[in-house]
Design a protein around this motif. Structure first.
Motif, PDB file in Angstrom:
ATOM      1  N   ALA B  55       0.829  -1.211   0.000  1.00  0.00           N
ATOM      2  CA  ALA B  55       0.000   0.000   0.000  1.00  0.00           C
ATOM      3  C   ALA B  55       0.862   1.258   0.000  1.00  0.00           C
ATOM      4  O   ALA B  55       0.564   2.226  -0.708  1.00  0.00           O
ATOM      5  CB  ALA B  55      -0.934  -0.019   1.209  1.00  0.00           C
ATOM      6  N   TYR B  58       2.265   1.773  -3.501  1.00  0.00           N
ATOM      7  CA  TYR B  58       1.257   2.278  -4.437  1.00  0.00           C
ATOM      8  C   TYR B  58       0.910   3.726  -4.134  1.00  0.00           C
ATOM      9  O   TYR B  58       0.851   4.566  -5.036  1.00  0.00           O
ATOM     10  CB  TYR B  58       0.002   1.408  -4.401  1.00  0.00           C
ATOM     11  CG  TYR B  58       0.047   0.319  -5.437  1.00  0.00           C
ATOM     12  CD1 TYR B  58      -0.167   0.617  -6.782  1.00  0.00           C
ATOM     13  CD2 TYR B  58       0.338  -0.985  -5.089  1.00  0.00           C
ATOM     14  CE1 TYR B  58      -0.086  -0.368  -7.742  1.00  0.00           C
ATOM     15  CE2 TYR B  58       0.414  -1.972  -6.044  1.00  0.00           C
ATOM     16  CZ  TYR B  58       0.204  -1.658  -7.374  1.00  0.00           C
ATOM     17  OH  TYR B  58       0.300  -2.627  -8.326  1.00  0.00           O
ATOM     18  N   LEU B 141      -7.340  -5.899  -3.117  1.00  0.00           N
ATOM     19  CA  LEU B 141      -6.053  -5.536  -3.727  1.00  0.00           C
ATOM     20  C   LEU B 141      -5.526  -6.675  -4.589  1.00  0.00           C
ATOM     21  O   LEU B 141      -5.019  -6.457  -5.687  1.00  0.00           O
ATOM     22  CB  LEU B 141      -5.042  -5.175  -2.634  1.00  0.00           C
ATOM     23  CG  LEU B 141      -5.206  -3.804  -1.986  1.00  0.00           C
ATOM     24  CD1 LEU B 141      -4.454  -3.714  -0.678  1.00  0.00           C
ATOM     25  CD2 LEU B 141      -4.728  -2.706  -2.928  1.00  0.00           C
ATOM     26  N   SER B 164      -5.175   1.434  -1.701  1.00  0.00           N
ATOM     27  CA  SER B 164      -4.027   1.512  -0.804  1.00  0.00           C
ATOM     28  C   SER B 164      -4.134   2.707   0.128  1.00  0.00           C
ATOM     29  O   SER B 164      -3.890   2.585   1.336  1.00  0.00           O
ATOM     30  CB  SER B 164      -2.733   1.620  -1.613  1.00  0.00           C
ATOM     31  OG  SER B 164      -2.548   0.469  -2.375  1.00  0.00           O
TER      32      SER B 164
END
Lengths: 171, 381
Positions: B55, B58, B141, B164
Protein backbone atom coordinates in the motif's frame (compact mmCIF):
# COMPACT_ATOMS: atom_id res chain seq x y z
CA UNK A 1 46.78 24.62 -17.54
CA UNK A 2 44.94 23.93 -20.74
CA UNK A 3 41.83 21.82 -20.78
CA UNK A 4 39.14 20.59 -23.13
CA UNK A 5 35.48 21.17 -22.22
CA UNK A 6 32.77 19.10 -23.90
CA UNK A 7 29.12 19.92 -23.16
CA UNK A 8 26.42 17.26 -23.33
CA UNK A 9 22.64 17.31 -23.01
CA UNK A 10 22.11 13.58 -22.68
CA UNK A 11 23.22 11.21 -19.90
CA UNK A 12 23.92 8.20 -22.08
CA UNK A 13 26.08 10.24 -24.50
CA UNK A 14 28.04 11.69 -21.60
CA UNK A 15 28.62 8.20 -20.19
CA UNK A 16 29.76 6.95 -23.63
CA UNK A 17 32.22 9.86 -23.93
CA UNK A 18 33.59 9.20 -20.43
CA UNK A 19 34.15 5.53 -21.28
CA UNK A 20 35.76 6.47 -24.61
CA UNK A 21 38.15 8.94 -22.99
CA UNK A 22 39.14 6.37 -20.36
CA UNK A 23 39.77 3.74 -23.04
CA UNK A 24 42.15 6.14 -24.79
CA UNK A 25 43.81 6.95 -21.44
CA UNK A 26 43.04 10.68 -21.62
CA UNK A 27 43.15 12.12 -18.08
CA UNK A 28 39.69 13.31 -17.00
CA UNK A 29 39.86 16.36 -14.74
CA UNK A 30 36.20 16.32 -13.70
CA UNK A 31 32.60 15.95 -14.84
CA UNK A 32 30.03 18.61 -13.95
CA UNK A 33 26.35 17.62 -13.83
CA UNK A 34 23.29 19.38 -12.43
CA UNK A 35 22.08 16.16 -10.73
CA UNK A 36 23.45 12.75 -9.75
CA UNK A 37 23.83 10.38 -12.71
CA UNK A 38 23.61 6.66 -12.03
CA UNK A 39 26.66 4.76 -13.26
CA UNK A 40 28.88 7.83 -13.63
CA UNK A 41 31.02 7.00 -10.59
CA UNK A 42 31.68 3.53 -11.96
CA UNK A 43 32.40 4.88 -15.48
CA UNK A 44 34.87 7.39 -14.05
CA UNK A 45 36.50 4.68 -11.93
CA UNK A 46 36.28 6.83 -8.81
CA UNK A 47 37.43 5.23 -5.59
CA UNK A 48 34.95 5.01 -2.68
CA UNK A 49 34.34 8.21 -0.76
CA UNK A 50 36.32 8.83 2.43
CA UNK A 51 33.62 11.16 3.78
CA UNK A 52 32.23 8.51 6.25
CA UNK A 53 35.51 8.68 8.20
CA UNK A 54 34.93 12.39 8.78
CA UNK A 55 31.38 11.61 9.89
CA UNK A 56 32.70 8.97 12.30
CA UNK A 57 35.29 11.32 13.77
CA UNK A 58 32.75 14.16 14.14
CA UNK A 59 30.16 11.84 15.65
CA UNK A 60 32.68 10.46 18.11
CA UNK A 61 33.65 13.97 19.22
CA UNK A 62 29.96 14.80 19.71
CA UNK A 63 29.39 11.65 21.75
CA UNK A 64 32.48 12.11 23.94
CA UNK A 65 31.76 15.81 24.44
CA UNK A 66 28.12 15.24 25.40
CA UNK A 67 28.99 12.49 27.89
CA UNK A 68 31.81 14.56 29.39
CA UNK A 69 29.63 17.66 29.76
CA UNK A 70 26.74 15.77 31.37
CA UNK A 71 28.91 13.76 33.73
CA UNK A 72 30.80 16.85 34.80
CA UNK A 73 27.62 18.91 35.34
CA UNK A 74 25.35 16.31 36.91
CA UNK A 75 27.77 14.01 38.73
CA UNK A 76 31.04 15.81 39.50
CA UNK A 77 30.30 19.49 39.87
CA UNK A 78 26.71 19.68 41.13
CA UNK A 79 25.00 16.33 41.86
CA UNK A 80 21.20 16.62 41.95
CA UNK A 81 18.67 14.19 43.37
CA UNK A 82 16.23 13.57 40.49
CA UNK A 83 13.45 11.17 41.43
CA UNK A 84 15.76 9.39 43.89
CA UNK A 85 17.97 8.12 41.08
CA UNK A 86 21.77 7.91 41.43
CA UNK A 87 23.57 10.96 40.06
CA UNK A 88 25.39 8.75 37.57
CA UNK A 89 22.32 7.44 35.69
CA UNK A 90 23.83 6.84 32.29
CA UNK A 91 20.47 6.13 30.62
CA UNK A 92 19.28 9.67 31.35
CA UNK A 93 22.26 11.01 29.37
CA UNK A 94 21.25 9.03 26.29
CA UNK A 95 19.03 11.56 24.42
CA UNK A 96 21.55 14.40 24.59
CA UNK A 97 24.46 12.08 23.70
CA UNK A 98 22.44 10.76 20.74
CA UNK A 99 21.56 14.24 19.48
CA UNK A 100 25.08 15.65 19.92
CA UNK A 101 26.58 12.66 18.08
CA UNK A 102 24.30 13.26 15.10
CA UNK A 103 24.75 17.04 15.19
CA UNK A 104 28.54 17.00 15.18
CA UNK A 105 28.70 14.09 12.74
CA UNK A 106 26.41 15.97 10.34
CA UNK A 107 28.15 19.33 10.72
CA UNK A 108 31.59 17.75 10.24
CA UNK A 109 30.38 15.95 7.10
CA UNK A 110 28.90 19.10 5.60
CA UNK A 111 32.00 21.17 6.47
CA UNK A 112 34.38 18.58 4.99
CA UNK A 113 32.25 18.34 1.85
CA UNK A 114 32.17 22.11 1.33
CA UNK A 115 35.88 22.42 2.02
CA UNK A 116 36.89 19.62 -0.39
CA UNK A 117 34.48 20.87 -3.07
CA UNK A 118 35.75 24.47 -2.64
CA UNK A 119 32.18 25.63 -2.06
CA UNK A 120 31.39 28.59 0.11
CA UNK A 121 28.87 31.45 0.06
CA UNK A 122 31.76 33.85 -0.62
CA UNK A 123 33.29 31.90 -3.51
CA UNK A 124 32.83 33.42 -6.93
CA UNK A 125 30.91 30.95 -9.13
CA UNK A 126 32.99 29.85 -12.11
CA UNK A 127 30.76 27.46 -14.05
CA UNK A 128 32.79 25.50 -16.57
CA UNK A 129 30.02 25.89 -19.14
CA UNK A 130 26.65 27.64 -19.32
CA UNK A 131 23.85 25.40 -18.06
CA UNK A 132 25.80 22.95 -15.87
CA UNK A 133 23.59 23.96 -12.96
CA UNK A 134 20.47 23.60 -15.11
CA UNK A 135 20.25 21.00 -17.88
CA UNK A 136 23.75 20.59 -19.34
CA UNK A 137 26.58 18.23 -18.41
CA UNK A 138 30.25 19.05 -18.96
CA UNK A 139 33.17 16.68 -19.33
CA UNK A 140 36.56 18.30 -18.71
CA UNK A 141 39.71 16.64 -20.08
CA UNK A 142 43.34 17.52 -19.35
CA UNK A 143 45.23 18.67 -22.45
CA UNK A 144 48.72 19.38 -21.08
CA UNK A 145 51.35 17.48 -23.05
CA UNK A 146 49.14 16.46 -25.98
CA UNK A 147 50.18 17.19 -29.54
CA UNK A 148 47.98 18.76 -32.28
CA UNK A 149 47.15 15.36 -33.84
CA UNK A 150 46.02 13.95 -30.52
CA UNK A 151 43.89 17.04 -29.91
CA UNK A 152 42.19 16.67 -33.25
CA UNK A 153 41.50 13.01 -32.47
CA UNK A 154 39.97 14.01 -29.12
CA UNK A 155 37.68 16.55 -30.79
CA UNK A 156 36.62 13.83 -33.21
CA UNK A 157 35.97 11.37 -30.36
CA UNK A 158 33.83 13.83 -28.41
CA UNK A 159 31.87 14.95 -31.48
CA UNK A 160 31.22 11.32 -32.35
CA UNK A 161 30.02 10.65 -28.79
CA UNK A 162 27.44 13.42 -29.23
CA UNK A 163 28.89 16.48 -27.52
CA UNK A 164 26.94 19.65 -28.35
CA UNK A 165 29.94 21.93 -27.87
CA UNK A 166 33.69 21.24 -27.63
CA UNK A 167 36.22 23.93 -26.83
CA UNK A 168 39.73 24.32 -25.47
CA UNK A 169 40.55 26.80 -22.76
CA UNK A 170 43.33 27.83 -20.42
CA UNK A 171 42.74 28.23 -16.74
CA UNK B 1 16.82 -30.05 -1.46
CA UNK B 2 14.26 -30.42 -4.23
CA UNK B 3 11.00 -28.48 -4.14
CA UNK B 4 9.09 -31.68 -3.43
CA UNK B 5 11.28 -32.58 -0.45
CA UNK B 6 10.98 -29.04 0.90
CA UNK B 7 7.20 -29.39 0.80
CA UNK B 8 7.37 -32.70 2.65
CA UNK B 9 9.62 -31.21 5.35
CA UNK B 10 7.26 -28.23 5.70
CA UNK B 11 4.21 -30.51 6.00
CA UNK B 12 5.97 -32.60 8.67
CA UNK B 13 6.90 -29.44 10.61
CA UNK B 14 3.33 -28.17 10.31
CA UNK B 15 1.94 -31.45 11.67
CA UNK B 16 4.52 -31.50 14.48
CA UNK B 17 3.69 -27.89 15.37
CA UNK B 18 -0.04 -28.60 15.45
CA UNK B 19 0.52 -31.69 17.63
CA UNK B 20 2.78 -29.74 20.00
CA UNK B 21 0.20 -26.95 20.26
CA UNK B 22 -2.64 -29.36 21.05
CA UNK B 23 -0.51 -31.23 23.62
CA UNK B 24 0.59 -27.99 25.30
CA UNK B 25 -2.99 -26.65 25.43
CA UNK B 26 -3.96 -29.82 27.29
CA UNK B 27 -0.88 -30.08 29.55
CA UNK B 28 -0.39 -26.38 30.42
CA UNK B 29 -3.10 -24.18 28.87
CA UNK B 30 -1.60 -20.82 29.92
CA UNK B 31 1.77 -21.62 28.38
CA UNK B 32 0.11 -23.11 25.28
CA UNK B 33 -2.15 -20.11 24.68
CA UNK B 34 0.75 -17.71 25.27
CA UNK B 35 2.81 -19.52 22.61
CA UNK B 36 -0.15 -19.49 20.22
CA UNK B 37 -0.83 -15.78 20.77
CA UNK B 38 2.84 -14.95 20.05
CA UNK B 39 2.91 -17.00 16.82
CA UNK B 40 -0.57 -15.98 15.65
CA UNK B 41 0.25 -12.29 16.13
CA UNK B 42 3.61 -12.63 14.39
CA UNK B 43 2.06 -14.55 11.48
CA UNK B 44 -0.67 -11.91 11.12
CA UNK B 45 1.95 -9.13 11.46
CA UNK B 46 4.00 -10.55 8.59
CA UNK B 47 0.94 -10.89 6.34
CA UNK B 48 -0.20 -7.37 7.21
CA UNK B 49 3.32 -6.04 6.69
CA UNK B 50 3.15 -7.30 3.10
CA UNK B 51 -0.12 -5.41 2.70
CA UNK B 52 1.28 -2.21 4.26
CA UNK B 53 4.47 -2.46 2.17
CA UNK B 54 2.38 -2.80 -1.00
CA UNK B 55 0.00 0.00 0.00
CA UNK B 56 2.82 2.43 0.84
CA UNK B 57 4.50 1.79 -2.52
CA UNK B 58 1.26 2.28 -4.44
CA UNK B 59 0.27 5.38 -2.47
CA UNK B 60 3.69 6.96 -3.12
CA UNK B 61 3.91 5.87 -6.81
CA UNK B 62 7.14 3.97 -6.20
CA UNK B 63 8.67 2.31 -9.25
CA UNK B 64 11.76 0.49 -7.97
CA UNK B 65 9.99 -2.46 -6.36
CA UNK B 66 7.74 -3.79 -9.15
CA UNK B 67 10.15 -6.61 -10.11
CA UNK B 68 9.46 -8.28 -6.75
CA UNK B 69 5.94 -6.90 -6.21
CA UNK B 70 4.51 -10.43 -6.09
CA UNK B 71 6.45 -11.15 -2.86
CA UNK B 72 4.74 -8.59 -0.60
CA UNK B 73 1.56 -9.38 -2.51
CA UNK B 74 1.89 -13.08 -1.61
CA UNK B 75 2.30 -12.13 2.07
CA UNK B 76 -0.73 -9.86 1.76
CA UNK B 77 -2.85 -12.64 0.31
CA UNK B 78 -2.25 -14.62 3.55
CA UNK B 79 -4.17 -12.10 5.68
CA UNK B 80 -7.47 -14.05 5.58
CA UNK B 81 -5.60 -17.26 6.51
CA UNK B 82 -3.61 -15.51 9.27
CA UNK B 83 -6.86 -14.21 10.74
CA UNK B 84 -7.90 -17.75 11.73
CA UNK B 85 -5.22 -18.50 14.39
CA UNK B 86 -5.80 -15.00 15.78
CA UNK B 87 -9.55 -15.75 16.05
CA UNK B 88 -8.66 -19.04 17.77
CA UNK B 89 -6.98 -17.03 20.55
CA UNK B 90 -10.52 -16.01 21.58
CA UNK B 91 -10.99 -19.59 22.84
CA UNK B 92 -8.03 -19.13 25.21
CA UNK B 93 -9.11 -15.70 26.47
CA UNK B 94 -9.67 -16.84 30.05
CA UNK B 95 -6.15 -18.31 30.23
CA UNK B 96 -4.54 -15.13 28.88
CA UNK B 97 -6.54 -12.03 29.85
CA UNK B 98 -6.90 -11.63 33.61
CA UNK B 99 -9.50 -8.88 33.16
CA UNK B 100 -11.88 -11.35 31.50
CA UNK B 101 -12.04 -13.57 34.58
CA UNK B 102 -15.40 -13.35 36.37
CA UNK B 103 -15.62 -10.36 38.71
CA UNK B 104 -12.24 -8.89 37.67
CA UNK B 105 -13.69 -5.74 36.12
CA UNK B 106 -16.08 -4.99 39.00
CA UNK B 107 -13.62 -5.51 41.85
CA UNK B 108 -10.94 -3.14 40.56
CA UNK B 109 -11.84 0.58 40.43
CA UNK B 110 -9.30 1.25 37.64
CA UNK B 111 -10.62 -1.55 35.45
CA UNK B 112 -14.20 -0.54 36.22
CA UNK B 113 -13.54 2.80 34.51
CA UNK B 114 -11.92 1.03 31.55
CA UNK B 115 -14.74 -1.48 31.19
CA UNK B 116 -16.66 0.83 28.86
CA UNK B 117 -13.99 -0.10 26.27
CA UNK B 118 -12.46 -3.20 27.79
CA UNK B 119 -15.24 -5.79 27.92
CA UNK B 120 -15.69 -9.20 26.35
CA UNK B 121 -18.45 -8.47 23.78
CA UNK B 122 -16.67 -5.36 22.45
CA UNK B 123 -13.32 -7.20 22.41
CA UNK B 124 -14.85 -9.94 20.23
CA UNK B 125 -16.65 -7.40 18.04
CA UNK B 126 -13.44 -5.44 17.40
CA UNK B 127 -11.46 -8.61 16.75
CA UNK B 128 -13.93 -9.81 14.09
CA UNK B 129 -14.36 -6.34 12.59
CA UNK B 130 -10.61 -5.67 12.26
CA UNK B 131 -9.78 -9.10 10.84
CA UNK B 132 -12.69 -8.85 8.38
CA UNK B 133 -11.68 -5.34 7.30
CA UNK B 134 -8.04 -6.29 6.69
CA UNK B 135 -9.09 -9.47 4.85
CA UNK B 136 -11.50 -7.49 2.66
CA UNK B 137 -8.74 -5.10 1.56
CA UNK B 138 -6.38 -8.03 1.03
CA UNK B 139 -8.90 -9.68 -1.32
CA UNK B 140 -9.73 -6.44 -3.19
CA UNK B 141 -6.05 -5.54 -3.73
CA UNK B 142 -5.15 -9.05 -4.84
CA UNK B 143 -8.12 -9.17 -7.25
CA UNK B 144 -7.16 -5.84 -8.85
CA UNK B 145 -3.55 -6.98 -9.18
CA UNK B 146 -4.52 -10.25 -10.90
CA UNK B 147 -6.97 -8.40 -13.15
CA UNK B 148 -4.13 -6.13 -14.29
CA UNK B 149 -2.27 -9.19 -15.59
CA UNK B 150 -5.12 -9.72 -18.07
CA UNK B 151 -5.86 -6.17 -19.22
CA UNK B 152 -3.42 -3.49 -20.38
CA UNK B 153 -4.13 0.05 -19.22
CA UNK B 154 -4.12 2.01 -16.01
CA UNK B 155 -7.62 1.22 -14.71
CA UNK B 156 -6.53 -1.46 -12.21
CA UNK B 157 -3.39 0.49 -11.26
CA UNK B 158 -5.46 3.52 -10.29
CA UNK B 159 -7.84 1.27 -8.36
CA UNK B 160 -4.85 -0.13 -6.41
CA UNK B 161 -3.68 3.41 -5.57
CA UNK B 162 -7.13 4.37 -4.23
CA UNK B 163 -7.54 1.14 -2.24
CA UNK B 164 -4.03 1.51 -0.80
CA UNK B 165 -4.58 5.07 0.39
CA UNK B 166 -7.86 4.17 2.10
CA UNK B 167 -6.35 1.02 3.62
CA UNK B 168 -3.38 2.88 5.12
CA UNK B 169 -5.63 5.31 7.00
CA UNK B 170 -7.94 2.56 8.28
CA UNK B 171 -4.98 0.32 9.15
CA UNK B 172 -3.29 2.96 11.30
CA UNK B 173 -6.39 3.23 13.50
CA UNK B 174 -7.44 -0.43 13.59
CA UNK B 175 -3.96 -1.87 14.17
CA UNK B 176 -3.37 0.53 17.08
CA UNK B 177 -6.61 -0.61 18.74
CA UNK B 178 -5.81 -4.27 17.97
CA UNK B 179 -2.40 -3.96 19.67
CA UNK B 180 -4.13 -2.46 22.74
CA UNK B 181 -6.69 -5.28 22.83
CA UNK B 182 -4.55 -8.31 22.11
CA UNK B 183 -1.24 -7.45 23.77
CA UNK B 184 -1.40 -4.37 25.99
CA UNK B 185 -4.49 -5.62 27.84
CA UNK B 186 -2.50 -8.68 28.98
CA UNK B 187 -1.59 -6.37 31.87
CA UNK B 188 -4.91 -4.51 32.07
CA UNK B 189 -3.87 -1.78 34.50
CA UNK B 190 -0.83 -0.83 32.43
CA UNK B 191 -0.85 1.70 29.58
CA UNK B 192 1.83 3.04 27.27
CA UNK B 193 1.20 5.69 24.64
CA UNK B 194 4.17 4.27 22.70
CA UNK B 195 2.70 0.78 22.48
CA UNK B 196 0.85 1.00 19.15
CA UNK B 197 3.81 2.50 17.28
CA UNK B 198 6.12 0.00 19.01
CA UNK B 199 4.02 -2.85 17.61
CA UNK B 200 3.84 -1.18 14.18
CA UNK B 201 7.63 -0.70 14.12
CA UNK B 202 7.99 -4.41 14.93
CA UNK B 203 5.47 -5.38 12.24
CA UNK B 204 7.14 -3.35 9.51
CA UNK B 205 10.70 -4.39 10.37
CA UNK B 206 9.74 -8.08 10.51
CA UNK B 207 7.82 -7.70 7.23
CA UNK B 208 10.79 -6.11 5.45
CA UNK B 209 12.99 -8.92 6.78
CA UNK B 210 10.58 -11.55 5.41
CA UNK B 211 10.38 -9.79 2.03
CA UNK B 212 14.19 -9.41 1.87
CA UNK B 213 14.63 -13.09 2.73
CA UNK B 214 12.25 -14.19 -0.04
CA UNK B 215 13.64 -11.76 -2.63
CA UNK B 216 17.26 -12.71 -1.83
CA UNK B 217 16.30 -16.36 -2.36
CA UNK B 218 14.34 -15.70 -5.55
CA UNK B 219 17.18 -13.55 -6.94
CA UNK B 220 19.25 -16.72 -7.28
CA UNK B 221 16.39 -18.84 -8.63
CA UNK B 222 13.17 -17.94 -10.44
CA UNK B 223 13.75 -14.18 -10.52
CA UNK B 224 17.43 -14.32 -11.49
CA UNK B 225 18.06 -11.57 -14.02
CA UNK B 226 15.07 -9.50 -12.90
CA UNK B 227 16.33 -8.81 -9.38
CA UNK B 228 19.49 -6.68 -9.48
CA UNK B 229 21.95 -6.01 -6.64
CA UNK B 230 20.27 -2.58 -6.63
CA UNK B 231 16.98 -4.09 -5.42
CA UNK B 232 18.75 -6.06 -2.68
CA UNK B 233 20.76 -2.96 -1.72
CA UNK B 234 17.59 -0.90 -1.26
CA UNK B 235 15.83 -3.68 0.66
CA UNK B 236 18.93 -3.88 2.88
CA UNK B 237 18.78 -0.11 3.42
CA UNK B 238 15.09 -0.37 4.37
CA UNK B 239 15.86 -3.19 6.82
CA UNK B 240 18.75 -1.16 8.27
CA UNK B 241 16.57 1.96 8.61
CA UNK B 242 13.64 0.16 10.22
CA UNK B 243 15.95 -1.72 12.62
CA UNK B 244 17.04 1.71 13.85
CA UNK B 245 13.42 2.92 13.87
CA UNK B 246 12.37 -0.06 16.02
CA UNK B 247 15.26 0.54 18.43
CA UNK B 248 14.37 4.25 18.61
CA UNK B 249 10.77 3.44 19.54
CA UNK B 250 11.90 0.74 21.99
CA UNK B 251 14.23 3.16 23.76
CA UNK B 252 11.55 5.89 23.80
CA UNK B 253 9.15 3.58 25.63
CA UNK B 254 11.79 2.25 28.04
CA UNK B 255 13.44 5.59 28.77
CA UNK B 256 10.24 7.49 29.57
CA UNK B 257 8.79 4.77 31.80
CA UNK B 258 12.14 4.31 33.59
CA UNK B 259 12.54 8.07 34.08
CA UNK B 260 8.97 8.68 35.26
CA UNK B 261 9.04 5.64 37.59
CA UNK B 262 5.26 5.86 38.06
CA UNK B 263 3.37 3.17 39.94
CA UNK B 264 0.95 2.45 37.09
CA UNK B 265 3.66 2.30 34.39
CA UNK B 266 6.74 0.72 35.93
CA UNK B 267 5.44 -2.85 36.62
CA UNK B 268 5.74 -3.71 32.91
CA UNK B 269 9.52 -3.27 32.97
CA UNK B 270 9.93 -4.30 36.62
CA UNK B 271 8.64 -7.79 35.77
CA UNK B 272 10.69 -8.10 32.59
CA UNK B 273 14.04 -6.97 34.03
CA UNK B 274 14.02 -9.33 37.03
CA UNK B 275 15.41 -12.82 37.45
CA UNK B 276 15.45 -15.18 34.52
CA UNK B 277 13.49 -12.77 32.28
CA UNK B 278 16.33 -10.23 32.10
CA UNK B 279 18.66 -12.10 29.66
CA UNK B 280 15.76 -12.68 27.25
CA UNK B 281 14.60 -9.08 27.64
CA UNK B 282 18.10 -7.83 26.78
CA UNK B 283 18.52 -10.28 23.88
CA UNK B 284 15.58 -8.88 21.87
CA UNK B 285 17.25 -5.48 21.11
CA UNK B 286 20.48 -7.32 20.29
CA UNK B 287 18.75 -9.43 17.62
CA UNK B 288 16.44 -6.69 16.32
CA UNK B 289 18.88 -3.77 16.38
CA UNK B 290 22.53 -4.38 17.30
CA UNK B 291 23.20 -7.33 14.96
CA UNK B 292 21.41 -5.89 11.87
CA UNK B 293 22.93 -2.44 12.55
CA UNK B 294 26.52 -3.68 12.66
CA UNK B 295 26.19 -6.26 9.88
CA UNK B 296 24.23 -4.07 7.42
CA UNK B 297 26.53 -1.05 7.84
CA UNK B 298 28.93 -1.89 4.94
CA UNK B 299 27.69 -1.69 1.35
CA UNK B 300 28.43 -5.25 0.26
CA UNK B 301 26.42 -7.02 2.99
CA UNK B 302 23.26 -5.31 1.69
CA UNK B 303 23.96 -6.31 -1.93
CA UNK B 304 24.93 -9.94 -1.24
CA UNK B 305 21.88 -12.29 -1.21
CA UNK B 306 23.39 -14.66 1.36
CA UNK B 307 24.31 -12.08 3.98
CA UNK B 308 21.03 -10.18 3.49
CA UNK B 309 19.00 -13.40 3.90
CA UNK B 310 21.05 -14.37 6.98
CA UNK B 311 20.46 -11.08 8.74
CA UNK B 312 16.76 -11.18 7.82
CA UNK B 313 16.59 -14.55 9.60
CA UNK B 314 18.18 -13.04 12.73
CA UNK B 315 15.65 -10.18 12.69
CA UNK B 316 12.73 -12.63 12.35
CA UNK B 317 14.02 -14.67 15.33
CA UNK B 318 14.32 -11.40 17.26
CA UNK B 319 10.73 -10.50 16.30
CA UNK B 320 9.47 -13.72 17.82
CA UNK B 321 11.50 -13.16 21.01
CA UNK B 322 10.30 -9.55 21.29
CA UNK B 323 6.65 -10.66 21.08
CA UNK B 324 7.31 -13.54 23.48
CA UNK B 325 8.72 -11.04 25.97
CA UNK B 326 5.54 -8.98 25.61
CA UNK B 327 3.20 -11.93 26.20
CA UNK B 328 4.88 -14.52 28.44
CA UNK B 329 5.98 -12.33 31.41
CA UNK B 330 2.38 -11.09 31.71
CA UNK B 331 0.94 -14.58 32.21
CA UNK B 332 3.78 -16.91 33.31
CA UNK B 333 5.85 -16.76 36.53
CA UNK B 334 9.12 -17.40 34.67
CA UNK B 335 10.45 -18.13 31.17
CA UNK B 336 9.47 -21.59 29.91
CA UNK B 337 11.35 -22.10 26.66
CA UNK B 338 11.54 -25.62 25.33
CA UNK B 339 10.52 -27.97 22.53
CA UNK B 340 6.85 -26.77 22.51
CA UNK B 341 7.86 -23.16 21.75
CA UNK B 342 10.28 -24.32 19.07
CA UNK B 343 7.82 -26.74 17.45
CA UNK B 344 4.88 -24.32 17.47
CA UNK B 345 7.02 -21.55 15.95
CA UNK B 346 8.38 -23.99 13.35
CA UNK B 347 4.84 -25.10 12.54
CA UNK B 348 3.75 -21.51 11.90
CA UNK B 349 6.88 -20.88 9.81
CA UNK B 350 6.07 -23.97 7.74
CA UNK B 351 2.46 -22.85 7.28
CA UNK B 352 3.66 -19.40 6.18
CA UNK B 353 6.16 -20.94 3.74
CA UNK B 354 3.61 -23.37 2.25
CA UNK B 355 0.89 -20.73 1.84
CA UNK B 356 3.26 -18.04 0.53
CA UNK B 357 4.91 -20.28 -2.08
CA UNK B 358 1.44 -21.41 -3.18
CA UNK B 359 0.36 -17.78 -3.58
CA UNK B 360 3.57 -16.99 -5.50
CA UNK B 361 3.03 -19.95 -7.83
CA UNK B 362 -0.58 -19.00 -8.58
CA UNK B 363 0.35 -15.86 -10.58
CA UNK B 364 3.19 -14.86 -12.95
CA UNK B 365 6.23 -13.95 -10.83
CA UNK B 366 6.75 -10.78 -12.87
CA UNK B 367 3.49 -8.80 -12.85
CA UNK B 368 2.18 -8.07 -16.34
CA UNK B 369 1.05 -4.64 -17.59
CA UNK B 370 2.41 -2.79 -14.56
CA UNK B 371 3.35 0.75 -15.69
CA UNK B 372 6.44 0.67 -13.45
CA UNK B 373 7.83 -2.72 -14.53
CA UNK B 374 10.36 -1.29 -17.02
CA UNK B 375 11.65 1.23 -14.50
CA UNK B 376 12.02 -1.50 -11.88
CA UNK B 377 13.90 -3.91 -14.18
CA UNK B 378 16.47 -1.16 -14.87
CA UNK B 379 16.76 -0.28 -11.16
CA UNK B 380 20.39 -0.13 -10.08
CA UNK B 381 21.55 -1.77 -13.32
Amino acid sequence: MSQLVAVFHDESRLLAAVRGAREQRVPILDVYTPYAIHGLDEALGLRGTRLPWVTLAGGFCGMAGAIALQVWCAVVDWPLDVGGKPAQSALAFLPITFEATILLGGLATAAAFFWRSALSPLAEPRPVAAGVTDDAMALVLKLDGTGPDERAALHELLRAAGAGEVREEDR
Amino acid sequence: MSDRNQRIVALVLLAAGAAAALFELWADPVRGWADLLVCAFLFLSLALAGQVFLAIHYASSAGWWTAFRRVPEALMSLVPLAALPMLAVWLGRHSLYSWMRPGALESDPVLKVKSAYLNEPLFLFRMIAFLALWSLFSLLLRRASLAQDQEPGLVQHRRMVRLSAVFLVLFAITFSLASFDWLMSLQPRWTSTMFAIYMFAGLFQAGIAAIALAVARLSRRDLAGSITPGHLHDLGKLLFAFSIFWAYIWVCQYLLIWYGNLTEEIPYFAVRTRGAWLPLFALAPVLRWLVPFVVLLPRWTKRDPRSLAGIAGVVLAGSWLDLYMNVAPAVLPGPRLGPPELLIAAGFAALLWLAATRALASAPLLPRNDPFLGESLRHGA
